[in-house]
Design an enzyme around this catalytic site. Structure first.
Site, short mmCIF file in Angstrom:
data_model
loop_
_atom_site.label_atom_id
_atom_site.label_comp_id
_atom_site.label_asym_id
_atom_site.label_seq_id
_atom_site.Cartn_x
_atom_site.Cartn_y
_atom_site.Cartn_z
N ARG B 6 0.84 -1.21 0.00
CA ARG B 6 0.00 0.00 0.00
C ARG B 6 0.87 1.26 0.00
O ARG B 6 0.52 2.27 -0.60
CB ARG B 6 -0.97 0.01 1.18
CG ARG B 6 -0.30 0.05 2.54
CD ARG B 6 -1.27 0.23 3.69
NE ARG B 6 -0.58 0.05 4.95
CZ ARG B 6 -0.88 0.68 6.07
NH1 ARG B 6 -1.90 1.52 6.11
NH2 ARG B 6 -0.22 0.45 7.18
N SER B 33 -5.12 5.47 5.47
CA SER B 33 -4.77 4.04 5.54
C SER B 33 -4.46 3.45 4.17
O SER B 33 -3.62 2.56 4.05
CB SER B 33 -5.93 3.25 6.16
OG SER B 33 -6.20 3.74 7.46
N GLU B 54 -19.20 3.68 0.10
CA GLU B 54 -18.39 3.06 -0.95
C GLU B 54 -19.18 2.81 -2.23
O GLU B 54 -18.64 2.93 -3.33
CB GLU B 54 -17.77 1.76 -0.45
CG GLU B 54 -16.77 1.93 0.69
CD GLU B 54 -17.42 2.06 2.06
OE1 GLU B 54 -18.66 1.94 2.15
OE2 GLU B 54 -16.70 2.29 3.05
N PHE B 79 -14.30 -3.73 2.27
CA PHE B 79 -15.38 -2.76 2.04
C PHE B 79 -15.67 -2.60 0.54
O PHE B 79 -16.80 -2.32 0.16
CB PHE B 79 -15.05 -1.42 2.69
CG PHE B 79 -14.78 -1.53 4.16
CD1 PHE B 79 -15.56 -2.37 4.95
CD2 PHE B 79 -13.76 -0.82 4.76
CE1 PHE B 79 -15.32 -2.50 6.32
CE2 PHE B 79 -13.51 -0.94 6.13
CZ PHE B 79 -14.28 -1.78 6.91
N HIS B 104 -5.31 -3.58 2.92
CA HIS B 104 -5.61 -4.31 4.14
C HIS B 104 -6.17 -5.71 3.84
O HIS B 104 -7.18 -6.14 4.39
CB HIS B 104 -6.56 -3.51 5.05
CG HIS B 104 -5.90 -2.29 5.63
ND1 HIS B 104 -5.38 -1.30 4.83
CD2 HIS B 104 -5.66 -1.91 6.91
CE1 HIS B 104 -4.84 -0.36 5.60
NE2 HIS B 104 -5.00 -0.70 6.85
N ASP B 112 -6.80 -5.59 14.11
CA ASP B 112 -8.14 -5.02 13.91
C ASP B 112 -9.23 -6.09 13.82
O ASP B 112 -10.41 -5.82 14.01
CB ASP B 112 -8.19 -4.14 12.67
CG ASP B 112 -7.87 -2.67 13.00
OD1 ASP B 112 -7.89 -2.32 14.20
OD2 ASP B 112 -7.60 -1.90 12.07
N GLN B 116 -12.50 -6.40 9.45
CA GLN B 116 -11.68 -5.51 8.62
C GLN B 116 -10.82 -6.27 7.61
O GLN B 116 -10.05 -5.66 6.87
CB GLN B 116 -10.76 -4.66 9.51
CG GLN B 116 -11.43 -4.05 10.72
CD GLN B 116 -12.52 -3.07 10.33
OE1 GLN B 116 -12.25 -2.08 9.68
NE2 GLN B 116 -13.75 -3.35 10.71
N ARG B 162 -1.51 -4.29 4.19
CA ARG B 162 -1.24 -3.30 5.23
C ARG B 162 0.19 -3.49 5.73
O ARG B 162 0.91 -2.52 5.96
CB ARG B 162 -2.21 -3.49 6.39
CG ARG B 162 -1.88 -2.62 7.61
CD ARG B 162 -2.84 -2.90 8.76
NE ARG B 162 -2.60 -1.97 9.86
CZ ARG B 162 -1.68 -2.17 10.82
NH1 ARG B 162 -0.92 -3.25 10.78
NH2 ARG B 162 -1.52 -1.28 11.77
#
Lengths: 270, 315
Positions: B6, B33, B54, B79, B104, B112, B116, B162
């Protein structure tokens, strides 16, 4: 001029009935409720060139209520995007006239729709891009009222107001009908105009079958700066065919032969 | 330890902005993020914040793409895939030139926890006609994958980590979409391999560590990086399978429909006749350190070692 247009909407309604009857399936109710809106848009407001459907400077129309494809196809054929005979291929294998519109199959269709609730988002993306380029295209999104039950529509309403998209106009075909019943019974959306206003939209309510009122509302919307505009068009599902009007059964079924003859007689000679 | 993919993505956007005049970036309240915050700061007129919405972001990206822009949409992998219906119609049915970047990915996010963690995204994205699915194995590959994605005309899903990753490619590496690439083989070159491990994203480094661990024990194991999950390189797989006793896949994704699924489909369709051992996530995720989670869920180097040589005689 509106008198001529009024006469031509009879032909458009007849085409809707003929093509759905030929296909043996389709959505007459919502096509007949939205046709006057589409007719005025294409005749007097939407900058387009049927001979150059990919003209970059054209305005964009997203028919978010994709099940009203027969209404869109009828107007497009009338404007010369494709030969009128092609209307009778609706929903057939290999036809460019899919059950719900698809842009890569039929030049002039701006977006694939039919999964309700997506059209306003697509339209606001188009308006953002046009503003970035400073090229002045306007974007019109025509949605159903049952579709306002989708959460994504309210995401898009918030975003268009945040981005102050004054080249974006939403017209809601408020015919109060959806597959399972009347909108106010299935899941009420009213008071719709108040909700739209509170979301930051310039909002007006009109008779969605009064060609002059549609024309005036679109002109007024165009003059608004600094915010997107919504037109809540109060319409009658199945408008123009007595036995279809406000009858939920005609949301999504084709007329048989005698029903077709009766409908055409009413439309053309009623 | 190198960078997270990322991070490489965020840097690449800023580096490439002048080469792609249509590039716009869309975010849904996660730009810090997904690493687009620097782009947003430097190019505010080309960055659009959509808030926690989204579906609207993705369909708006489709609208921008239909006007000729090259929109890059970011969120967590979980998401984005949660909006599959919007992706299916607004993006792929429209053949809209939208780049979906899901960061992620998988258990590798760590503490998390399950909600997530994108663990089903590859399966869903692979099922969409016309969608190219990329998952770079290190920062060098990630930067080149971003550049490829921006010049490609068509929808792309880019799956990023991540966590920081080992650098697995040599400095002269050149990204080729749709190609498996061998990132490690024992020297001198073996004629026959006990296993070829096919890894992607967060698991490539562990696969290399496992292969290195097995070499002194007399086992020849090759590690292949699957930087492109769709379209899948079936011909490349056949080449690597020819001199391998078994195939092992290892991925930070559910066992259904991801890299292991793609390998099994290709192996069966081509009649490769080699067993495929799939190391993948079989339950929902949970909180923990990334290394702890890879160990518990069977993705760590010791598990890869075991998968490569289980039931084999010492050579």
């Amino acid at each position: 001029m509106l008198t001529e247009l009024a006469a031509s909407t009879k032909g458009l309604r007849a085409d809707i009935i003929r093509m759905i009857a030929a296909a043996g399936s389709g959505h007459p109710g919502g096509s007949l409720s939205v046709i006057d809106i589409l007719a005025v848009l294409y005749d007097k407001h939407l900058r387009h060139d049927p001979k150059r459907p990919d003209w970059p400077q054209r305005d964009r129309l997203v028919l978010s209520k994709g099940h009203a494809a027969p209404a869109l196809y009828a107007v497009m054929a009338q404007r010369g995007f494709f030969p009128k005979e092609e209307l009778m291929t609706l929903r057939r294998l290999g036809s460019r006239l899919q059950g719900h519109p698809e842009r890569h199959r039929l030049p002039g269709v701006e977006a694939a729709t039919g999964s309700l609730g997506q059209g306003l988002s697509i339209g606001l993306g188009m308006a953002l891009a046009a503003r970035l380029d400073g090229t002045g295209q306007r974007v019109y999104v025509v949605s159903g009222d049952g579709e306002m039950q989708e959460g994504q529509v309210w995401e898009a309403l918030m975003a268009a107001a945040k981005f102050k998209l004054d080249d974006l106009t939403l017209i809601v075909d408020h015919n109060n009908g959806q597959i399972d019943g009347h909108v106010d019974e299935v899941m009420p959306i009213d008071p719709l105009a108040e909700k739209l206003k509170s979301f930051g939209w310039d909002t007006r309510v009109i008779d969605g079958h009064d060609l002059g009122a549609i024309d005036a509302a679109l002109s007024a919307a165009k003059a608004v700066r600094g915010k997107p505009q919504a037109i809540v068009a109060m319409t009658v599902k199945g408008k123009g065919v007595s036995f279809m009007e406000n009858n939920i059964a005609w949301h999504g079924k084709a007329p048989n032969q005698s029903e077709t003859e009766k409908a055409l007689k009413e439309i053309l000679h009623g | 330890m190198g960078k997270a993919t990322r991070e490489a993505f965020g840097e690449a956007l800023v580096e490439l902005v002048d080469r792609f005049p249509g590039l716009v970036v869309l975010d849904s309240d996660l730009s810090k993020s997904t690493m687009t915050a620097d782009f947003a700061k430097k190019h505010p007129q080309r960055h659009f914040e959509f808030g926690i919405a989204e579906s609207n972001m993705i369909a708006a990206a489709a609208g921008m793409a239909l006007m000729g822009k090259v929109p890059v949409c970011t969120s967590f992998a979980c998401f984005l895939i949660g909006r599959l219906e919007t992706i299916r119609v607004a993006v792929t049915l429209n053949r809209a030139n939208v780049k979906l970047v899901g960061t992620h990915a998988g258990l590798g996010i760590g503490d998390d926890g399950a909600s997530q963690m994108g663990l089903e995204d590859l399966a869903a994205m692979r099922a969409l006609p016309g969608m190219t699915v990329l998952q770079p194995g290190d920062a060098l590959e990630a930067k080149q994958a971003v550049e490829w994605m921006l010049q490609h005309d068509g929808p792309v899903y880019l799956r990023l980590t991540r966590q920081k990753l080992d650098d697995v490619h040599k400095p002269d590496y050149k990204f080729a979409c749709g190609k498996l690439d061998a990132v490690w083989e024992p020297e001198p070159k073996a004629k026959h391999f006990q296993a070829t491990v096919i890894a992607s994203g967060g698991t490539v480094g562990g696969a290399v560590a496992a292969a290195k661990d097995l070499q002194p024990k007399g086992f020849a194991v090759r590690v292949v990086n699957a930087g492109t999950i769709a379209p899948f390189d079936a011909d490349g797989l056949a080449d690597f399978a020819r001199d391998s006793q078994r195939l092992v896949t290892v991925e930070d994704h559910n066992v259904a429909g991801g890299l292991g699924g793609a390998v099994c489909e290709a192996a069966a369709a081509l009649g490769l006749g080699k067993p495929v051992v799939r190391l993948a996530v079989r339950e929902t995720g949970e909180s923990g350190l990334p290394a702890e989670l890879y160990e518990k869920h069977g993705l760590s180097a010791p598990h890869i070692v075991d998968a490569c040589i289980k039931n084999l005689e010492q050579p």
